[in-house]
Design a protein around this motif. Sequence first.
Motif, PDB file in Angstrom:
ATOM      1  N   ALA A 120       0.726  -1.302   0.041  1.00  8.67           N
ATOM      2  CA  ALA A 120      -0.028   0.163   0.110  1.00  8.67           C
ATOM      3  C   ALA A 120       0.844   1.115   0.111  1.00  8.67           C
ATOM      4  N   THR A 121       0.475   2.319  -0.739  1.00  3.94           N
ATOM      5  CA  THR A 121       1.273   3.396  -0.903  1.00  3.94           C
ATOM      6  C   THR A 121       0.480   4.738  -0.518  1.00  3.94           C
ATOM      7  N   TRP A 122       0.928   5.830  -0.150  1.00  3.70           N
ATOM      8  CA  TRP A 122       0.284   7.079  -0.023  1.00  3.70           C
ATOM      9  C   TRP A 122       1.007   8.131  -0.866  1.00  3.70           C
ATOM     10  N   THR A 123       0.305   9.283  -1.052  1.00  5.44           N
ATOM     11  CA  THR A 123       0.836  10.493  -1.740  1.00  5.44           C
ATOM     12  C   THR A 123       0.158  11.617  -1.024  1.00  5.44           C
ATOM     13  N   ILE A 124       0.913  12.750  -0.602  1.00  8.31           N
ATOM     14  CA  ILE A 124       0.113  13.798  -0.060  1.00  8.31           C
ATOM     15  C   ILE A 124       1.023  15.040  -0.723  1.00  8.31           C
ATOM     16  N   SER A 125      -0.009  15.940  -0.768  1.00  4.71           N
ATOM     17  CA  SER A 125       0.494  17.202  -1.814  1.00  4.71           C
ATOM     18  C   SER A 125       0.230  18.452  -0.808  1.00  4.71           C
ATOM     19  N   PHE A 126       1.185  19.349  -0.871  1.00  8.42           N
ATOM     20  CA  PHE A 126       1.018  20.645  -0.143  1.00  8.42           C
ATOM     21  C   PHE A 126       1.284  21.870  -1.082  1.00  8.42           C
ATOM     22  N   LYS A 127       0.487  23.017  -0.699  1.00  7.49           N
ATOM     23  CA  LYS A 127       0.830  24.245  -1.251  1.00  7.49           C
ATOM     24  C   LYS A 127       1.189  25.279  -0.254  1.00  7.49           C
ATOM     25  N   VAL A 128       2.284  26.015  -0.842  1.00  2.97           N
ATOM     26  CA  VAL A 128       2.868  27.022   0.393  1.00  2.97           C
ATOM     27  C   VAL A 128       1.972  28.301   0.405  1.00  2.97           C
ATOM     28  N   SER A 129       1.767  28.585   1.632  1.00  2.00           N
ATOM     29  CA  SER A 129       0.982  29.759   1.894  1.00  2.00           C
ATOM     30  C   SER A 129       2.045  31.006   2.440  1.00  2.00           C
ATOM     31  N   GLY A 130       2.023  31.924   1.576  1.00  2.00           N
ATOM     32  CA  GLY A 130       3.383  32.914   1.932  1.00  2.00           C
ATOM     33  C   GLY A 130       4.494  32.469   1.186  1.00  2.00           C
ATOM     34  N   ASP A 131       5.681  33.056   1.829  1.00  2.00           N
ATOM     35  CA  ASP A 131       7.075  32.696   1.310  1.00  2.00           C
ATOM     36  C   ASP A 131       7.442  31.389   1.675  1.00  2.00           C
ATOM     37  N   MET A 132       8.358  31.041   1.073  1.00  2.00           N
ATOM     38  CA  MET A 132       9.419  29.884   1.234  1.00  2.00           C
ATOM     39  C   MET A 132      10.755  30.520   1.222  1.00  2.00           C
ATOM     40  N   THR A 133      11.337  30.671   2.622  1.00  2.00           N
ATOM     41  CA  THR A 133      12.144  31.529   2.989  1.00  2.00           C
ATOM     42  C   THR A 133      13.757  30.599   3.176  1.00  2.00           C
ATOM     43  N   LYS A 134      14.921  30.924   2.725  1.00  2.00           N
ATOM     44  CA  LYS A 134      16.212  30.290   2.976  1.00  2.00           C
ATOM     45  C   LYS A 134      16.517  30.581   4.398  1.00  2.00           C
ATOM     46  N   ALA A 135      17.061  29.482   5.204  1.00  2.00           N
ATOM     47  CA  ALA A 135      17.592  29.634   6.466  1.00  2.00           C
ATOM     48  C   ALA A 135      18.966  30.404   6.298  1.00  2.00           C
ATOM     49  N   SER A 136      18.963  31.499   7.290  1.00  2.00           N
ATOM     50  CA  SER A 136      20.191  31.971   7.265  1.00  2.00           C
ATOM     51  C   SER A 136      21.383  31.500   8.313  1.00  2.00           C
TER      52      SER A 136
END
Length: 136
Positions: A120-136
């Motif tokens: 049995a397998t699964w797939t889950i999808s997401f959409k980013v809300s706002g910005d995706m930022t690079k860690a400093s």
Amino acid sequence: MVEGYNIAFKIGDKTFAGRTQDDLNITPSTKESITKDDQGNKQVINTGHEITFSCQGMVEVNSTTGTTTKIFRDDLIDMALAKGSTAVYAFSYTCEGGATYSGKAVCTGYTESSSAEDTATWTISFKVSGDMTKAS
């Protein structure tokens, strides 16, 4: 070269149990304009991004090992059924030797597949809300 197992999405500080594949899609949102000053040539600017990611894996049910570091099947279904502010999840995207990116995302779909002859397998999808930022 980066091996696939060195790239991971995490929700909070947990990884997806049984994960076999991650997909990240970043699509620029653009706006076109033409003014008289442009002499008929279109000008294009990037106004933002639509960022989605999905993960796939083999179904694993909750067990006593890994419950503090893994997201299991029932957790995935709960994420897909969540509504309102409880449906927004902090995530991070890491690559060994590379930068870590983070943001907030909402689940846009969950699929579970099974047959008599396969795991049995699964797939889950997401959409980013706002910005995706690079860690400093």
